[in-house]
Design an enzyme around this catalytic site. Structure first.
Site, mmCIF file in Angstrom:
data_model
loop_
_atom_site.group_PDB
_atom_site.id
_atom_site.type_symbol
_atom_site.label_atom_id
_atom_site.label_comp_id
_atom_site.label_asym_id
_atom_site.label_seq_id
_atom_site.Cartn_x
_atom_site.Cartn_y
_atom_site.Cartn_z
ATOM 1 N N LYS A 1 -7.078 5.496 0.894
ATOM 2 C CA LYS A 1 -7.354 5.761 -1.258
ATOM 3 C C LYS A 1 -8.717 6.954 -0.870
ATOM 4 C CE LYS A 1 -4.712 2.359 -3.034
ATOM 5 N NZ LYS A 1 -4.746 1.198 -2.075
HETATM 6 P P1 5BU Z 1 1.906 -6.269 -0.774
HETATM 7 O O1 5BU Z 1 1.789 -7.941 0.353
HETATM 8 O O2 5BU Z 1 3.227 -6.362 -0.418
HETATM 9 O O3 5BU Z 1 1.151 -6.769 -2.443
HETATM 10 O O4 5BU Z 1 0.929 -5.974 -1.241
HETATM 11 C C1 5BU Z 1 1.217 -3.726 -1.538
HETATM 12 C C2 5BU Z 1 -0.178 -3.242 0.084
HETATM 13 O O5 5BU Z 1 0.049 -2.033 -1.456
HETATM 14 C C3 5BU Z 1 -1.661 -3.251 -0.661
HETATM 15 O O6 5BU Z 1 -2.243 -3.158 0.625
HETATM 16 C C4 5BU Z 1 -1.971 -2.389 -1.349
HETATM 17 O O7 5BU Z 1 -3.150 -2.049 -1.589
HETATM 18 C C5 5BU Z 1 -0.972 -1.274 -1.181
HETATM 19 N N1 5BU Z 1 -1.180 -0.603 -2.115
HETATM 20 C C6 5BU Z 1 -0.471 -1.135 -3.865
HETATM 21 O O8 5BU Z 1 0.144 -2.719 -3.774
HETATM 22 N N2 5BU Z 1 -0.091 -0.525 -4.985
HETATM 23 C C7 5BU Z 1 -0.232 0.868 -5.467
HETATM 24 O O9 5BU Z 1 0.133 1.065 -5.707
HETATM 25 C C8 5BU Z 1 -0.797 0.735 -3.832
HETATM 26 C C9 5BU Z 1 -1.034 1.028 -2.568
HETATM 27 BR BR1 5BU Z 1 -1.302 3.029 -3.756
#
Ligand code: 5BU
Length: 454
Positions: free
Chosen positions: A296
């Site tokens: 990011k």
């Molecule tokens: P989760 O465990 O499925 O919640 O992980 C989601 C990942 O995607 C996590 O590494 C976040 O930093 C990443 N992410 C997110 O959740 N939402 C966004 O809009 C973005 C990245 Br861009």
């Protein structure tokens, strides 16, 4: 019809239809842009318009009027003044302070509300308004739009059981404009192009396939990601948000066959080393998936460049794809000296609850993304232009509204509603009892959802 025709010619003269290359609220590109806002400055036309709308609906069917923000607000206000039926105001986003109400005005649960929309394209922003009004206990039976772009929005709303009518359809207004010689040759060509594109989409009414996407994506890593997806029949990217290299490698050994990409936050790893990254890189080649670093980037271009190439992690030496915000503008992702085989994913709209990006911001990010050849796709919670790959984080079979700020949707919704190309799944897989089996379930769900949309 005479009266309606006459009225349309009058508002056309205000410049409500523009020809060029526009990115719509939905993220789609269009050679035609329609904006009814200029009418707000013409009280005489506002009155005519509201009388035409009132003519189409039965007064006794509703007790409140609400316009889809913001373009329909002056129209709904005039309608309220003409009919003496009370107006309520729907906010686009809550103020973030005070009552945080989404609907302003005086209303009671169970009251029937007429919704006014100016231009209907996909019907998505209208749906947002419907949902917010229904949450307040209001009943929506009647919806009026001024102009239907004939891009599936009316059908989308009808399918959900609402009664929607429109004053004008784009096909009929272009016929009127042509008949009255209001259009230049170039404009007629643009209209024909618009209808050809529209018809193809409407007839097929389907998402485009990965094969078709591959034709539209010029970046080699975007093409490679699609090739992997097609070969392994998986659009699943696993987000390995783990702080221990051993745990990451163990996860990869379990799920490597099921993914097209592995996403890392390399800066959270306690025992990061090049031997780890080399090992991971080799597995990614052997098991055929790409490495995404969710860095990011969000600074000015020279700093982004340093963050990408230097420091402990030297991201550009191993990552296939890196994520970037473009809050600092289009220049911030230019001149990053990115290797030819590394792609960028911009972040248009995060999955988090209460994110600050509004329609305008998202539209600007999508425009910047389309113009930068290093960008292979974007993160957004809506459909975007076919020339961008759409990545959807915030995926879970059990959609939880607020899990520490992230919003989760089911893989089927990601594909059906948002037109996603890739789902990004983290905790749902790596925290599950059996990551291998769970990853297979997400792989299956993502692939089926993709196939069903074809
Ligand atoms: P989760 O465990 O499925 O919640 O992980 C989601 C990942 O995607 C996590 O590494 C976040 O930093 C990443 N992410 C997110 O959740 N939402 C966004 O809009 C973005 C990245 Br861009």
């Amino acid at each position: 019809m005479e009266e309606k025709e006459q009225f349309f010619l009058e508002i056309y003269n205000l410049g409500i239809i523009k020809f060029g290359n526009f990115t719509l609220k939905s993220g789609m590109n269009s050679p035609i842009y329609i904006d009814f806002r200029p009418i707000a400055s013409r009280p005489d036309l506002l009155i005519k318009l509201s009388d035409l709308l009132l003519h189409e609906v039965s007064y006794h069917n509703f007790e409140l009027i609400c316009g889809v923000p913001y373009a329909a607000l002056p129209i709904a206000t005039t309608l309220s003044l003409r009919s003496k039926i009370p107006l309520i105001i729907k906010r686009k986003e809550n103020k973030g302070y005070g009552t945080e109400r989404m609907i302003e005005g005086i209303y009671k649960i169970g009251q029937n509300c007429l919704i006014i929309e100016d231009v209907i394209t996909s019907g998505d922003s209208l749906l947002k308004t419907i949902i917010d009004l229904e949450k307040e206990g209001l009943i929506i039976q009647n919806i009026m739009s001024i102009l239907d772009r004939e891009q599936g929005g009316i059908e989308n709303i009808k399918q959900r059981g609402y009664n929607i009518r429109t004053l004008f359809r784009i096909g009929e207004v272009f016929k009127i404009l042509k008949k009255k010689s209001f259009l230049k040759k170039k404009e007629i060509h643009m209209i024909q192009f618009f209808f050809i594109k529209n018809n193809i989409k409407n007839i097929q009414n389907r998402r485009i396939s990965y094969e078709e996407k591959k034709e539209k994506i010029s970046h080699p890593i975007g093409k490679k990601l699609i090739d992997i997806t097609l070969k392994k029949k998986t659009n699943l990217i696993v987000s390995a948000d783990l702080i221990d290299t051993k745990k990451i490698l163990k996860l990869v050994s379990l799920i490597g066959d099921k993914i097209c990409g592995l996403k890392l936050h390399v800066d959270i790893i306690n025992d990061f080393s090049y031997s780890f990254i080399n090992y991971l890189k080799n597995i990614s080649i052997e098991k055929n998936f790409l490495l995404l670093e969710d860095r990011k980037l969000c600074d000015v271009s020279p700093t982004n460049c340093l963050q990408l190439h230097y420091g402990i992690h030297k991201i550009s030496s191993w990552a296939d794809i890196v994520t970037a915000h473009v809050l600092a503008g289009s220049m911030s992702i230019q001149n990053l000296k990115i290797p030819y085989n590394m792609g960028l994913i911009t972040i248009s709209e995060m999955s988090s609850h209460g994110g600050l990006s509004d329609d305008n911001y998202i539209r600007k990010v999508l425009n910047i993304s389309l113009k930068n050849p290093k960008v292979i796709g974007t993160v957004a919670q809506r459909k975007v232009d076919d020339r961008l790959l759409l990545f959807t984080p915030g995926i879970h079979f059990y959609e939880k509204k607020n899990n520490l700020g992230n919003r989760y949707i089911h893989p089927v919704k990601a594909f059906e509603r948002n037109g996603s190309d890739f789902i990004i799944v983290g905790k749902a897989i790596f925290q599950s009892e059996n990551p291998k089996i769970t990853a297979e379930k997400y792989r299956n769900a993502g692939w089926k959802a993709y196939e069903n949309g074809l």
